[in-house]
Design an enzyme around this catalytic site. Structure first.
Site, PDB file in Angstrom:
ATOM      1  N   GLY A   3       0.808  -1.208   0.000  1.00 56.77           N
ATOM      2  CA  GLY A   3       0.000   0.000   0.000  1.00 56.77           C
ATOM      3  C   GLY A   3       0.843   1.259   0.000  1.00 56.77           C
ATOM      4  O   GLY A   3       2.067   1.217  -0.184  1.00 56.77           O
ATOM      5  N   ASP A   4       0.184   2.409   0.255  1.00 57.25           N
ATOM      6  CA  ASP A   4       0.903   3.677   0.151  1.00 57.25           C
ATOM      7  C   ASP A   4       2.015   3.806   1.181  1.00 57.25           C
ATOM      8  O   ASP A   4       3.080   4.350   0.890  1.00 57.25           O
ATOM      9  CB  ASP A   4      -0.065   4.862   0.242  1.00 57.25           C
ATOM     10  CG  ASP A   4      -0.892   4.847   1.522  1.00 57.25           C
ATOM     11  OD1 ASP A   4      -0.944   3.804   2.189  1.00 57.25           O
ATOM     12  OD2 ASP A   4      -1.490   5.891   1.847  1.00 57.25           O
ATOM     13  N   ASP A  11      -8.297  -1.953  -0.374  1.00 57.25           N
ATOM     14  CA  ASP A  11      -9.031  -0.697  -0.150  1.00 57.25           C
ATOM     15  C   ASP A  11      -9.193   0.142  -1.412  1.00 57.25           C
ATOM     16  O   ASP A  11     -10.067   1.007  -1.468  1.00 57.25           O
ATOM     17  CB  ASP A  11      -8.313   0.149   0.917  1.00 57.25           C
ATOM     18  CG  ASP A  11      -8.145  -0.591   2.237  1.00 57.25           C
ATOM     19  OD1 ASP A  11      -9.018  -1.427   2.540  1.00 57.25           O
ATOM     20  OD2 ASP A  11      -7.162  -0.342   2.946  1.00 57.25           O
ATOM     21  N   ARG A  69     -31.876 -14.894 -30.781  1.00 56.28           N
ATOM     22  CA  ARG A  69     -30.803 -14.575 -31.728  1.00 56.28           C
ATOM     23  C   ARG A  69     -31.325 -14.022 -33.054  1.00 56.28           C
ATOM     24  O   ARG A  69     -30.555 -13.621 -33.907  1.00 56.28           O
ATOM     25  CB  ARG A  69     -29.968 -15.822 -32.012  1.00 56.28           C
ATOM     26  CG  ARG A  69     -29.194 -16.343 -30.804  1.00 56.28           C
ATOM     27  CD  ARG A  69     -28.406 -17.586 -31.183  1.00 56.28           C
ATOM     28  NE  ARG A  69     -27.678 -18.149 -30.045  1.00 56.28           N
ATOM     29  CZ  ARG A  69     -26.439 -17.811 -29.706  1.00 56.28           C
ATOM     30  NH1 ARG A  69     -25.799 -16.898 -30.413  1.00 56.28           N
ATOM     31  NH2 ARG A  69     -25.846 -18.370 -28.673  1.00 56.28           N
ATOM     32  N   SER A  84     -18.675 -13.734 -25.175  1.00 54.17           N
ATOM     33  CA  SER A  84     -17.614 -13.872 -26.182  1.00 54.17           C
ATOM     34  C   SER A  84     -16.728 -12.641 -26.299  1.00 54.17           C
ATOM     35  O   SER A  84     -15.617 -12.719 -26.825  1.00 54.17           O
ATOM     36  CB  SER A  84     -18.235 -14.170 -27.555  1.00 54.17           C
ATOM     37  OG  SER A  84     -18.992 -15.350 -27.521  1.00 54.17           O
ATOM     38  N   ARG A  93      -6.675 -35.578 -19.504  1.00 49.71           N
ATOM     39  CA  ARG A  93      -8.115 -35.547 -19.293  1.00 49.71           C
ATOM     40  C   ARG A  93      -8.682 -34.403 -20.112  1.00 49.71           C
ATOM     41  O   ARG A  93      -8.012 -33.393 -20.341  1.00 49.71           O
ATOM     42  CB  ARG A  93      -8.460 -35.346 -17.812  1.00 49.71           C
ATOM     43  CG  ARG A  93      -8.028 -36.488 -16.912  1.00 49.71           C
ATOM     44  CD  ARG A  93      -8.842 -37.756 -17.169  1.00 49.71           C
ATOM     45  NE  ARG A  93      -8.509 -38.817 -16.228  1.00 49.71           N
ATOM     46  CZ  ARG A  93      -7.519 -39.693 -16.385  1.00 49.71           C
ATOM     47  NH1 ARG A  93      -6.743 -39.614 -17.468  1.00 49.71           N
ATOM     48  NH2 ARG A  93      -7.303 -40.635 -15.494  1.00 49.71           N
TER      49      ARG A  93
END
Length: 748
Positions: A117-118, A165, A425, A484, A609
């Site tokens: 962070g800052d 944040d 469509r 898409s 697979r």
């Protein structure tokens, strides 16, 4: 800033880069660490982990370790930060920073990437500013030699903002914010059913410290009745108004963690690549910078300018300059606030406009469509218009399937998936005459078309038919909404983020299913038609080894090379492989073909697979991004139509036949823009239903490099240094003067 041509694989030779995470953890930090390590190694640099943040930098020893390619495998999907983070009091003292400098010099590290962070980034800048004097003191103390001091004479610093944040000025989104919003919305969706069942009001407290971003975007994404943020306290008398609405209440406070969203993984990866390039391109004169996101563009900003503007927000709030605080947060925050103000409460005008605006959904349904409809309806009502809902697409428009839709008629739509209006469509060309008659019958003055490529095509057909049918000479706007992400004129479409997260989380589960088994490669087919957006971005988010798409042509030699590459990787400690294939990437190299090829060639090394994800990518509740994006798109579309209707009103009637009266509303780089449908003709590949150019194709080399392919990276495409002052043009003059003076003091 122009970049000299150089071989990116040799940029880091002889140099060392260290990466640390500091402060609170944020989902997506691991993606940033992984990218920093792998791109650093790709450039030829040595890369070191610094464990436990600045404390590890001070303590040294085993806290600073060499990173390898394999050491960052299987970490993309993990929340938090695997290299640890700690608050460090020692680093705040000069003595602690001297110890840190000694540890870096001894390892030859002169490039430091800080993710935090800052406060963490401010500490990094102080470290860099003091570097030369720290070396002088170390030489005097006899801890380093003159040669060591000379070799390490300059320290380069680049920051990446990791914070849920989103309180750092200069970037649209910090790493971790999107994931935090996912956790919040999951809880909101879960408690909404209880709230509705028992007519109960919930008060939800979210994190964010002194920044209201999480609360504000959550309010937009879930249609909250009230939001309390530090940048803009409620008006006087709010208590009575609120109490009248709270018959019962229940408070819920969130703590936030979990798996990083697809957006945070991609953001972290892109920022990690940019950070390494910024470090290796830096000179002693280059100020410490932070790499950040503006729209969909990576940018580099002077670190201390960003820190100063962030401090200016706190000052503005302390001095009750609320409008200034909102503006200083940035354009994105300001737009969110303005949209929320319009949508939060019914505030219709005293007089009606007598304008009828019709809204139609076209093409396949997707998550976020309903959020766009809700926003468009409510903004239209606020403008005094009569809003009409067209059911079942252009077919419904032709058959007069149209009903008025009210403010309460769209209540609760923001979080609903699919299309409440119904969508088909069917294109309008076969119904042009019926549609023109319906427009005349219902006295429709303008049309909002929400959908994918069919919506774009349908809009073009309506514009073309204006020559014959005067009833079609009304203002029209197309809002891209499709998984898409293939609508010309927009970098993003509503629904694509939800689909991307579905694919990414499914890939995580699929890889998890093989835990404890032998080496395995998964071949996964994604949707998208001919557009490879989902496959490419999911490849980045899930850590794919390859993603086959239509836009990036490939042949049998490429497939052979990919298989061999994976075989070699699997002979190391890597145990999982992931291959993504866009459904229409190649008519001959089908998913079954690729599965058979990898299965055959991987025998004895890994097994395979196959999964075809199918329509699950279109379903589900919309992500926070799609809810927020849909809300803003719907709002902006109707406001634009309202102005167009004023322009086109002549002699008691509306007549719109100019190209700019029918537009696509799209996100282009850093802004929402309206582009005439007719002008987008030349930018469209109609045969394959995709734009001719796509910004995300430039991210594909990153995916390949992170998968250990030794390919060329075009360094000329990297971000150049910008200034926060230019981005904050609305800053009051006294603040600009004060800001410039303080930045100059920092540089001195």
């Amino acid at each position: 800033m122009s970049h000299t041509s150089m071989d990116p694989t040799k940029m880091g030779i002889g140099r060392s880069v260290a990466v640390l995470t500091s402060g609170g953890d944020a989902q997506g930090m691991n993606a940033a660490v992984r990218a920093t390590v792998r791109v650093g190694l790709y450039t030829g640099a040595k890369v070191y982990f610094v464990h436990e943040g600045y404390q590890g930098l001070v303590d040294g020893g085993d806290n600073i370790k060499l990173a390898t390619w394999e050491s960052v495998s299987m970490m993309l999907q993990l929340g938090g930060t695997v290299i640890g983070s700690a608050r460090c009091m020692d680093f705040r003292a000069r003595e602690g920073r001297m110890k840190a400098a000694l540890n870096l010099v001894k390892l030859g590290i002169t490039n430091l990437c800080v993710i935090g962070g800052d406060g963490s980034l401010t500490g990094a800048n102080q470290f860099r500013t003091e570097w030369s004097t720290l070396l002088v003191d170390l030489v005097k103390a006899g801890k380093i030699s003159d040669d060591e001091a000379k070799t390490s004479s300059h320290l380069n610093i680049v920051g990446m903002v990791g914070s849920i944040d989103n309180d750092f000025c200069g970037t649209d989104m910090t790493i971790g914010t999107d994931s935090a919003l996912h956790r919040i919305i999951e809880v909101v969706d879960a408690i909404t059913t209880t709230a509705q069942s028992h007519q109960r009001t919930f008060i939800l407290e979210v994190m964010g410290r002194h920044c209201g971003y999480l609360a504000l975007v959550t309010a937009l994404a879930c249609g909250a009745d009230w939001v309390f943020i530090p940048e803009m306290p409620p008006d006087e008398g709010w208590e009575g108004h609120l109490c009248r609405r709270l018959a019962d209440q229940l408070s819920v406070c969130l703590r936030l963690g979990g798996t990083p969203s697809a957006f945070d993984r991609i953001l972290g990866s892109r920022m990690g690549v940019e950070a390494v390039m910024a470090l290796l391109e830096a000179t002693p004169e280059t100020p410490a910078c932070v790499v950040s996101l503006s729209g969909n563009q990576a940018v580099r900003l002077p670190l201390m300018e960003c820190v100063q503007v962030t401090k200016d927000v706190t000052t503005a709030m302390a001095e009750n300059r609320w409008e200034d605080a909102i503006k200083l947060r940035g354009k994105s925050f300001e737009n969110n606030w303005n949209t929320y103000k319009m949508l939060a409460h019914i505030n219709p005008p005293d007089t009606k406009s007598n304008i009828n605006v019709a809204i139609v959904n076209v093409g396949a349904p997707c998550a976020g469509m309903n959020a766009a409809v809700r926003s468009a309806v409510r903004i239209g009502i606020i403008q005094g218009h009569n809003m009409l809902a067209v059911h079942d697409g252009f077919e419904g428009l032709a058959h007069g399937n149209i009903v008025p839709i009210t403010w309460t008629g769209v209540s609760g739509w923001t979080g609903k998936g699919g299309s409440e209006l119904g969508t088909k469509r069917v294109l309008p060309s076969k119904y042009i005459e019926e549609i023109s008659l319906t427009i005349a019958k219902f006295n429709i003055h303008s049309l909002v078309i929400i959908g994918g490529f069919e919506a774009f095509m349908g809009g073009l057909e309506l514009v073309t038919a204006r020559e014959k049918y005067e009833e079609l000479c009304i203002p029209m706007v197309v809002i891209p909404a499709t998984v898409s992400n293939n609508v010309p004129g927009s970098d993003f479409s509503i629904g694509a983020d939800t689909a991307l997260n579905t694919i990414t989380s499914t890939c995580d589960r699929i890889k998890q299913s093989a835990a404890g088994t032998k080496r395995r490669v998964f071949i996964i087919e994604t949707m998208g038609g001919y557009c490879g957006y989902l496959a490419t971005m999911a490849g980045l988010a899930a850590g794919a080894d390859a993603a086959y798409i239509y836009e990036d042509k490939f042949g049998i030699r490429d497939l052979e090379m990919n298989v061999e590459h994976l075989v070699q990787k699997m002979k190391t400690d890597v145990k999982r492989g992931l291959i993504l294939r866009n459904e229409k990437c190649n008519a001959n190299y089908t998913t079954d073909f690729i599965f058979a090829l990898y299965s055959e060639e991987g025998k004895g090394v890994f097994d395979c697979r196959k999964n075809i994800l199918g329509h699950m990518q279109q379903g589900g509740t919309p992500t926070p991004f799609d809810r927020n994006f849909g809300t803003k798109m719907g709002s902006k579309a109707v406001l634009w139509l309202t102005e167009k209707l004023k322009e086109m009103y002549r002699h008691g009637r509306i007549f719109a036949n100019t190209p700019d009266s029918a537009c696509v509303l799209g996100m282009r780089k850093r802004a929402l823009t309206f582009q005439p449908l007719a002008e987008l003709n030349e930018q469209t590949d109609f045969e394959h239903r995709i734009p001719k150019t796509s910004w995300w194709l430039k991210l594909r080399p990153i995916m390949k490099i992170l998968a250990k392919y030794n390919i060329s990276l075009d360094t000329s495409e990297h971000a150049h240094m910008e200034h926060v002052i230019k981005k904050r043009v609305s800053m009051p003059a006294p603040l600009i003067k004060k800001h410039k003076e303080e930045v100059e003091e920092e540089e001195e």
